[in-house]
Design an enzyme around this catalytic site. Structure first.
Site, PDB file in Angstrom:
ATOM      1  N   LYS A  23       0.843  -1.194   0.000  1.00  0.00           N
ATOM      2  CA  LYS A  23       0.000   0.000   0.000  1.00  0.00           C
ATOM      3  C   LYS A  23       0.885   1.253   0.000  1.00  0.00           C
ATOM      4  O   LYS A  23       0.641   2.222  -0.711  1.00  0.00           O
ATOM      5  CB  LYS A  23      -0.922  -0.012   1.228  1.00  0.00           C
ATOM      6  N   LYS A  67      -9.569 -10.982  -5.131  1.00  0.00           N
ATOM      7  CA  LYS A  67     -10.612  -9.944  -5.197  1.00  0.00           C
ATOM      8  C   LYS A  67     -10.034  -8.623  -5.670  1.00  0.00           C
ATOM      9  O   LYS A  67     -10.652  -7.898  -6.430  1.00  0.00           O
ATOM     10  CB  LYS A  67     -11.180  -9.726  -3.790  1.00  0.00           C
ATOM     11  N   LYS A  84      -2.460 -14.206 -10.208  1.00  0.00           N
ATOM     12  CA  LYS A  84      -3.032 -14.842  -9.017  1.00  0.00           C
ATOM     13  C   LYS A  84      -4.490 -14.400  -8.858  1.00  0.00           C
ATOM     14  O   LYS A  84      -4.790 -13.211  -8.961  1.00  0.00           O
ATOM     15  CB  LYS A  84      -2.228 -14.419  -7.781  1.00  0.00           C
TER      16      LYS A  84
HETATM   17  P1  ADP Z   1      -8.194 -12.141  -1.772  1.00  0.00           P
HETATM   18  O1  ADP Z   1      -6.786 -12.116  -2.298  1.00  0.00           O
HETATM   19  O2  ADP Z   1      -9.172 -12.463  -2.845  1.00  0.00           O
HETATM   20  O3  ADP Z   1      -8.553 -10.876  -1.017  1.00  0.00           O
HETATM   21  P2  ADP Z   1      -7.868 -13.316   0.819  1.00  0.00           P
HETATM   22  O4  ADP Z   1      -6.599 -12.550   0.978  1.00  0.00           O
HETATM   23  O5  ADP Z   1      -9.049 -12.891   1.640  1.00  0.00           O
HETATM   24  O6  ADP Z   1      -8.264 -13.332  -0.733  1.00  0.00           O
HETATM   25  O7  ADP Z   1      -7.544 -14.859   1.085  1.00  0.00           O
HETATM   26  C1  ADP Z   1      -8.249 -15.730   1.942  1.00  0.00           C
HETATM   27  C2  ADP Z   1      -7.517 -17.075   1.978  1.00  0.00           C
HETATM   28  O8  ADP Z   1      -7.508 -17.644   0.663  1.00  0.00           O
HETATM   29  C3  ADP Z   1      -6.065 -16.960   2.401  1.00  0.00           C
HETATM   30  O9  ADP Z   1      -5.690 -18.098   3.160  1.00  0.00           O
HETATM   31  C4  ADP Z   1      -5.321 -16.914   1.097  1.00  0.00           C
HETATM   32  O10 ADP Z   1      -3.993 -17.358   1.221  1.00  0.00           O
HETATM   33  C5  ADP Z   1      -6.159 -17.856   0.227  1.00  0.00           C
HETATM   34  N1  ADP Z   1      -6.077 -17.447  -1.194  1.00  0.00           N
HETATM   35  C6  ADP Z   1      -6.570 -16.308  -1.746  1.00  0.00           C
HETATM   36  N2  ADP Z   1      -6.337 -16.249  -3.067  1.00  0.00           N
HETATM   37  C7  ADP Z   1      -5.677 -17.397  -3.374  1.00  0.00           C
HETATM   38  C8  ADP Z   1      -5.160 -17.948  -4.607  1.00  0.00           C
HETATM   39  N3  ADP Z   1      -5.298 -17.311  -5.765  1.00  0.00           N
HETATM   40  N4  ADP Z   1      -4.526 -19.147  -4.534  1.00  0.00           N
HETATM   41  C9  ADP Z   1      -4.399 -19.816  -3.359  1.00  0.00           C
HETATM   42  N5  ADP Z   1      -4.871 -19.365  -2.179  1.00  0.00           N
HETATM   43  C10 ADP Z   1      -5.498 -18.166  -2.165  1.00  0.00           C
END
Ligand code: ADP
Ligand code: TRP
Length: 323
Positions: free
Chosen positions: A110, A192, A189
Site C-alpha cells: 500500500k 478480489k 493470481k
Molecule cells: P483475496 O486475495 O481475494 O482478497 P484473501 O486474501 O481474503 O483473498 O484470502 C483468503 C484465503 O484464501 C487466504 O488463506 C489466502 O492465502 C487464500 N487465497 C486467496 N487467493 C488465493 C489464490 N489465488 N490461490 C491460493 N490461495 C489463495
C-alpha cells in the site's frame, strides 16, 4: 493437533479461497480440535460500510457451512465475538518491532503505491498473531501469501516466551502446494483485488460466460502445449476428476485442440463440482436461526479457550496483580 484459520469477509469467496484455504479447513476438521473464524476485525481495515460488512459476514458463514464445514466437528465463530483476542493483541503489540511490521506485504504494498495506510493495516499481522496464539493453535492452513504473517506470529510468540517464560505455542503454516497460487481469469493470481475471480457460488450461466472470456495465448491449435504451465489447464486440473485431467493433459501434449473446448469442459466441471454445495447453501440460507446459534455456540467455546490463554499471558507479564 489443534488447527485454526481465519478468512476475511471482504466479498464472495472465489476458487482461490476454496482450493488454497477452505478445502483444507474441511479436510482438517477431523483433527482433535479445529477453530475457524470469520475475520471481521481484519475486514474492517477495508470494508467501511456497516451493512455490507454484516452481509459479507453472514454470507461467509453460509458459504463455509455449505462447503462442508461441520459445526459438530469444528468450532465456527466470528472474530469480534471473542474480545479476549483484542486484549491479547495489545500485549503482543508492546513487543512488536516496527521494522518487522514495516516489512509485511499488505502494508508495504500500500505504501509503495503511495496510498496512506492506517494503524489498523500496519498492525494487522499482530492481530492475526493474537488470533492464532489465543487458542494455542499448532497448524494454520492458509494460502501462500499468508506465510509471512505466520512467521511474524512465531517471532512475536518466541520473543514473549523469551521475555516472560513459556506462554505461547509456536504455530506452523500449512500450505496446499497443489493450490498455493490459483490463477485468475487473466492468468495472474486470483484475488478480489485484481478483479479476476471466479466465485464459488456464482450463477452457473453467468460463470460460464466468464470462463469463456478467460485470457489465453494465440498459439496455433495444432501446436503441442505443456499443460502444467497453462492457467486454463491449471484451473481444470483443480476441478476435474483424475481421469478427465489425464485425458486433457494428453490433448494438450498432442495439440490439435482449441481453448474454447477446454473452456467448455472447465465450465461443465465447475458446475458439477459445486452443485452439491450450491444446494446445501440454499438449505442453510433457509435456517437463519440455526446459523446464529452455531456462531453463538462457536464464540462461547472459543472464548473459554482464549480466556485461559489470555489470563496465562497476563499473569506471565505482570498484569493481574491479585489473580
Ligand atoms: P483475496 O486475495 O481475494 O482478497 P484473501 O486474501 O481474503 O483473498 O484470502 C483468503 C484465503 O484464501 C487466504 O488463506 C489466502 O492465502 C487464500 N487465497 C486467496 N487467493 C488465493 C489464490 N489465488 N490461490 C491460493 N490461495 C489463495
Ligand atoms: N489474514 C488472513 C487473510 O487475509 C485472515 C486471518 C486473520 C487469518 N486472522 C487469521 C488466517 C489467523 C489464519 C490465522 O487471509
Amino acid at each position: 493437533m489443534r488447527v485454526l484459520s481465519g478468512i476475511q469477509p471482504t466479498g464472495r469467496f472465489h476458487w482461490g479461497n476454496y482450493f488454497g484455504a477452505i478445502r483444507q479447513y474441511i479436510d482438517l476438521q477431523t483433527e482433535d480440535e479445529a477453530y475457524y473464524f470469520i475475520a471481521n476485525l481484519h475486514a474492517l481495515t477495508t470494508v467501511r460500510d456497516a451493512e455490507l460488512l454484516r452481509q459479507h459476514t453472514l454470507d461467509a458463514a453460509l458459504d463455509l457451512l455449505a462447503l462442508g464445514l461441520d459445526p459438530e466437528r469444528a468450532t465456527l465463530f466470528v472474530q469480534s465475538d471473542v474480545p479476549e483476542v483484542s486484549e491479547l493483541c495489545w500485549l503482543l503489540m508492546t513487543g512488536a518491532p516496527l521494522g518487522l511490521l514495516e516489512r509485511c506485504h499488505a502494508f508495504k504494498e500500500k505504501k509503495a503505491k503511495g496510498l496512506t495506510a492506517d494503524a489498523g493495516l500496519f498492525t494487522y499481522p499482530v492481530l492475526m498473531a493474537a488470533d492464532i496464539l489465543a487458542y494455542h493453535a499448532e497448524v494454520v492452513p492458509v494460502g501462500e501469501d499468508q506465510i509471512q504473517h505466520i512467521e511474524v506470529c512465531r517471532d512475536l510468540a518466541r520473543s514473549f516466551n523469551h521475555e516472560f517464560g513459556e506462554t505461547f505455542v509456536l504455530p506452523q503454516a500449512k500450505v496446499m502446494t497443489a493450490a498455493a497460487r490459483v490463477p485468475g481469469t487473466d492468468g495472474e493470481k486470483m484475488s478480489k483485488s485484481y478483479n479476476n475471480t471466479l466465485e464459488i457460488f456464482a450463477d452457473p450461466k453467468a460463470q460460464r460466460k466468464q470462463i469463456m472470456r478467460i485470457v489465453t495465448d494465440s498459439r496455433p491449435m495444432e501446436d503441442s502445449k505443456d499443460p502444467e504451465s497453462d492457467h486454463l489447464f491449471q484451473l481444470f486440473a483443480l476441478l476435474a476428476p483424475a481421469e478427465a485431467r489425464e485425458e486433457m493433459a494428453g490433448l494438450y501434449r498432442r495439440g490439435g485442440f482449441g481453448y474454447g473446448q477446454v473452456k467448455t469442459a472447465l465450465a461443465d466441471a465447475a458446475e458439477q463440482y459445486f452443485a452439491e454445495p450450491r444446494a446445501r447453501r440454499l438449505e442453510w440460507a433457509a435456517q437463519p436461526k440455526r446459523v446464529r446459534e452455531i456462531l453463538a455456540d462457536g464464540a462461547s467455546t472459543a472464548r473459554d479457550k482464549a480466556s485461559t490463554v489470555l489470563h496465562a499471558a497476563q499473569r506471565a507479564c505482570g498484569l493481574r496483580v491479585y489473580r
